[in-house]
Design an enzyme around this catalytic site. Structure first.
Site, PDB file in Angstrom:
ATOM      1  N   GLY A  45      67.491  37.998  69.403  1.00 22.25           N
ATOM      2  CA  GLY A  45      68.961  37.699  69.864  1.00 22.25           C
ATOM      3  C   GLY A  45      70.052  37.730  68.941  1.00 22.25           C
TER       4      GLY A  45
ATOM      5  N   GLY B  96      68.979  36.152  65.732  1.00 17.78           N
ATOM      6  CA  GLY B  96      67.907  36.737  64.782  1.00 17.78           C
ATOM      7  C   GLY B  96      66.543  37.240  65.644  1.00 17.78           C
ATOM      8  N   PRO B  97      65.627  37.405  65.249  1.00 13.84           N
ATOM      9  CA  PRO B  97      64.205  37.637  65.766  1.00 13.84           C
ATOM     10  C   PRO B  97      63.720  36.499  66.158  1.00 13.84           C
ATOM     11  CG  PRO B  97      63.894  38.229  63.522  1.00 13.84           C
ATOM     12  CD  PRO B  97      65.438  37.756  63.780  1.00 13.84           C
ATOM     13  N   VAL B  98      62.890  36.440  67.267  1.00 15.58           N
ATOM     14  CA  VAL B  98      61.996  35.132  67.758  1.00 15.58           C
ATOM     15  C   VAL B  98      60.315  35.640  67.606  1.00 15.58           C
ATOM     16  CG1 VAL B  98      61.827  33.420  69.654  1.00 15.58           C
ATOM     17  CG2 VAL B  98      63.871  34.552  69.294  1.00 15.58           C
TER      18      VAL B  98
ATOM     19  N   GLY C  76      61.060  38.554  70.850  1.00 13.89           N
ATOM     20  CA  GLY C  76      62.379  39.353  71.219  1.00 13.89           C
ATOM     21  C   GLY C  76      63.299  38.828  69.979  1.00 13.89           C
TER      22      GLY C  76
ATOM     23  N   ASP D  82      76.698  31.648  79.202  1.00 12.73           N
ATOM     24  CA  ASP D  82      75.617  32.746  79.025  1.00 12.73           C
ATOM     25  C   ASP D  82      74.460  32.637  79.784  1.00 12.73           C
ATOM     26  OD1 ASP D  82      75.058  35.312  78.249  1.00 12.73           O
ATOM     27  OD2 ASP D  82      73.810  34.741  76.592  1.00 12.73           O
TER      28      ASP D  82
ATOM     29  N   LYS E 232      62.704  31.103  65.645  1.00  8.37           N
ATOM     30  CA  LYS E 232      63.879  31.611  65.750  1.00  8.37           C
ATOM     31  C   LYS E 232      64.306  31.800  64.129  1.00  8.37           C
ATOM     32  CE  LYS E 232      66.337  31.071  70.070  1.00  8.37           C
ATOM     33  NZ  LYS E 232      67.654  30.633  70.527  1.00  8.37           N
TER      34      LYS E 232
END
Length: 285
Positions: free
Chosen positions: A45, A48-50, A43, A161, A64
């Protein structure tokens, strides 16, 4: 690399402030993720990308990777890393280590095989796997994690969040709070006015904001179909008297009072919906 940045890297890599974090090389992470293959992408966020990775010993991890276009500098990355590492609780995703090499800045977390809670809540087939006991257990785990952040951690954390996609599930479906990109951290030594000033300077957030978000999330977890709710256009039509909303469905668990007529007398009996729960009806002798 500037001399200040070099000293920050040196500080992170020598002792990492007693945090007992693993230090990974970029080459090892490249190998673990098959060169950051799209097939390993879990995914994306704000950070950055995971990516999913498998280390040499077979351990699966989530990595991450700080986006190249991110405004987060090395010093900010270092501060976030140190703060996140101090948050070690069974209901938070565990940080295993990091990599700072050249332009690469990465965080390595434990891998959560059942992904995020929203993949179950918004999927009819997966939703059936969540009986009431499991849902209660998930809610309880999130509660404990939030309580730790608000009260028992070394720092006071306002998460800001809390949502289904930020709750990850391990192999036993135990929930863990993840992604602290928006979290606000306040030390316990700060005076109340300092905290209030910081909150008002940016936006109004407090522990109550987290509790409100938690309540919204709980409603989604216990609902049979979280998607079965009116749209904003429906709401406006109802307010204008142009349409009526359908009656809500029976909740997953409910109680009520029913009048039972007998030959001798009428009496009130409390009734319960059947949803995997055992309840006792108490009547006077």
């Amino acid at each position: 690399m500037a001399s200040e940045d070099a000293s920050d890297v040196s500080e992170l890599q020598t002792g990492n402030n007693g945090l007992n974090l693993n230090i990974y090389t970029a080459g090892l992470i490249m190998s673990a993720t098959n060169g950051f293959s799209p097939d390993n992408l879990l995914g994306k966020g704000g950070f950055g990308p995971v990516f999913k990775g498998t280390l040499g010993d077979g351990q699966e991890v989530a990595i991450k990777r700080l986006s190249s276009g991110s405004s987060q500098g090395l010093l900010e990355f270092k501060n976030d890393l140190i703060l996140i590492a101090k948050l070690q609780d069974t209901n938070l995703v565990r940080l295993l280590g990091f990599c700072v090499q050249g332009e690469e800045k990465m965080l390595v977390y434990e891998y959560m095989p059942n992904k995020s809670l929203d993949t179950f809540i918004f999927d009819d087939s997966k939703m059936k796997l969540l009986n009431w006991d499991k849902r209660f257990s998930i809610i309880e785990g999130i509660t404990q994690g939030l309580l730790y952040l608000h009260k028992y951690s070394r720092l006071r954390i306002i998460y800001r969040d809390l949502k289904l996609s930020n709750i990850l599930l391990d192999e036993n479906m135990n929930p863990k709070i993840s992604d602290f990109g928006l979290a606000k951290i306040y030390t316990k030594r700060m005076k109340l006015d300092q905290i209030r000033n910081r909150l008002s300077a940016h936006s109004i957030f407090s522990e109550k904001s987290d509790v409100y978000s938690f309540g919204v999330m709980v409603l989604k977890v216990v609902s049979d179909n979280p998607l079965d709710r009116p749209t904003m256009s429906d709401v406006i039509s109802v307010l204008n008297g142009e349409m009526q909303l359908a009656l809500p469905k029976q909740p997953a668990f409910s109680t009520g009072i029913r009048i039972v007529e007998t030959n001798i007398e009428s009496k009130e009996v409390e009734i319960y919906s059947l949803n995997g729960l055992t309840m006792s009806t108490m009547d006077g002798r």
